[in-house]
Write an enzyme that holds these catalytic residues in place. Structure first.
Site, short mmCIF file in Angstrom:
data_model
loop_
_atom_site.label_atom_id
_atom_site.label_comp_id
_atom_site.label_asym_id
_atom_site.label_seq_id
_atom_site.Cartn_x
_atom_site.Cartn_y
_atom_site.Cartn_z
N ARG A 255 36.32 41.56 48.85
CA ARG A 255 35.44 40.50 48.37
C ARG A 255 34.04 40.79 48.85
NH1 ARG A 255 38.65 39.49 45.12
NH2 ARG A 255 39.74 37.56 44.66
N GLU A 284 28.70 37.01 42.83
CA GLU A 284 28.99 37.50 41.48
C GLU A 284 28.69 36.43 40.43
OE1 GLU A 284 33.07 38.81 41.37
OE2 GLU A 284 32.74 40.17 43.04
N HIS A 302 33.60 43.96 39.27
CA HIS A 302 34.88 43.35 39.66
C HIS A 302 36.00 43.69 38.65
CE1 HIS A 302 36.64 39.82 42.16
NE2 HIS A 302 37.60 40.67 41.80
C1 DGY Z 1 42.15 39.32 42.70
O1 DGY Z 1 43.19 39.08 42.08
O2 DGY Z 1 41.87 38.75 43.74
C2 DGY Z 1 41.25 40.32 42.12
O3 DGY Z 1 40.07 40.40 42.78
C3 DGY Z 1 41.04 40.03 40.63
O4 DGY Z 1 40.77 41.23 40.01
#
Ligand code: DGY
Length: 341
Positions: A255, A284, A302
């Site tokens: 993240r 984002e 992402h």
């Molecule tokens: C998640 O599932 O947390 C991913 O980041 C989505 O692609």
């Protein structure tokens, strides 16, 4: 004899009519059809970006929501949507959902682990290689028509095979990245995690637990796959970056909030880090200009789990969780199972 009194939990309570579920984004049509057989659906077929207010308005009167990692499910939303009992995300990361607030209100939350592990590890590895071998930078160079000659130091990058792979966060995705590095590329693997892996999991990968600082110091290629929480906000900050080798690369598929993006841009600009690859960003879809300005940063929007097969599997798992709950059964992957009783 028909019983109407023995239900101990609300989410699966026998329903006189079909549960109403809002699907907040456009998902695989085959999964929609599966869901439709069990619940009453409201859709976002145009895949519109709803504001928080619009999301709250659209959730009115709905028992369940199939959400993605983009929707914010917080206490204010829950209070404004008192009929909501089930929030099933098709993502694995749940930092967009206030789990404590859901738990306090008896709202079941589910996520989608496992189904995206290998796909996300594939992208993490691809980005790490792209950063190390300067794929983005050299491709842009070629497209700009700047390629006129070859020389010995032409886009020389960092070795991947045999280099030390450092993994921050050794959960399912971290282990999948480690497998790629150790078994496919002969990379010694070091990792930092709250708890070391059991020996039977670490030994086949030759993976060695090290302290956070040692991870920063020793990794040739650092891959970040830690789940985000407030405790690890900017865990990779200017100090941590300062520990890294100037020849090292940093890849983040966890993240955005795990990395201080401006400190990273500084390190990349000052030659204190060779390259970085980021698939996730703190705010984002906004990406800091300082990162956009760095040729040695590979930046993707992402897309860690973005293959058709995996996105379908993620949506299907979220749908199966909703269907189980609507039918009075336990979901497959509850994040707050205590709510179930
Ligand atoms: C998640 O599932 O947390 C991913 O980041 C989505 O692609």
């Amino acid at each position: 004899m028909e019983t109407t009194m023995t239900l101990l939990r609300d989410p699966g309570a026998a329903a006189p009519q079909r549960r109403r579920v809002l699907v907040t984004r456009a998902i695989d049509p085959a999964v929609i059809e599966v869901l439709r057989a069990h619940v009453e659906l409201s859709l976002n077929s145009d895949d519109a970006d709803w504001s928080q207010l619009e999301l709250i308005e659209r959730l009115q009167g709905h028992w369940g929501a199939l959400v993605t990692v983009g929707e914010r499910i917080d206490a204010a939303l829950l209070d404004a949507c008192p009929e909501l009992r089930a929030v099933c995300s098709l993502g694995v990361g749940v930092n967009n959902i206030d789990i404590a607030a859901c738990t306090a209100r008896g709202v079941v939350v589910t996520n989608a682990p496992d189904v995206l592990t290998e796909t996300t590890a594939d992208l993490g590895f691809a980005l790490m290689m792209a950063a190390a071998r300067r794929v983005g930078e050299s491709e842009r160079f070629l497209r700009q028509g700047a390629w006129t000659r070859w020389s010995c130091d032409f886009f020389t990058g960092m070795e991947v095979h045999g280099a030390t792979l450092g993994i921050l966060g050794m959960g399912r995705i971290g282990q999948a990245v480690a497998r790629r590095g150790a078994l496919g590329f002969g990379m010694p693997v070091i990792y930092h995690n709250r708890n070391p892996l059991p020996a039977e999991m670490a030994e086949p990968l030759g993976a060695r637990w090290v302290s956070f600082d040692a991870l920063m110091q020793e990794a040739d290629h650092l891959v970040i796959v830690l789940p985000y929480s407030a405790n690890v906000h900017h865990i990779v900050d200017a100090r941590a970056l300062g520990l890294m080798k100037p020849s090292a690369t940093l890849t983040n598929v966890g993240r955005g909030g795990l990395v201080d993006e401006l400190a990273l841009a500084d390190a990349l600009g000052a030659g204190r880090l060779a390259a970085a690859a980021l698939d996730v960003f703190e705010h984002e879809p906004a990406v800091p200009q300082a990162l956009l300005d760095r040729p040695n940063a590979v930046l993707t929007p992402h897309i860690g789990s973005a293959t058709r097969t995996t996105r379908r599997a993620m949506a299907r798992l979220a749908a199966d969780n909703l269907i189980a709950l609507a039918g009075g059964s336990d979901p497959l992957t509850a994040v707050n199972p205590q709510v179930l009783g």
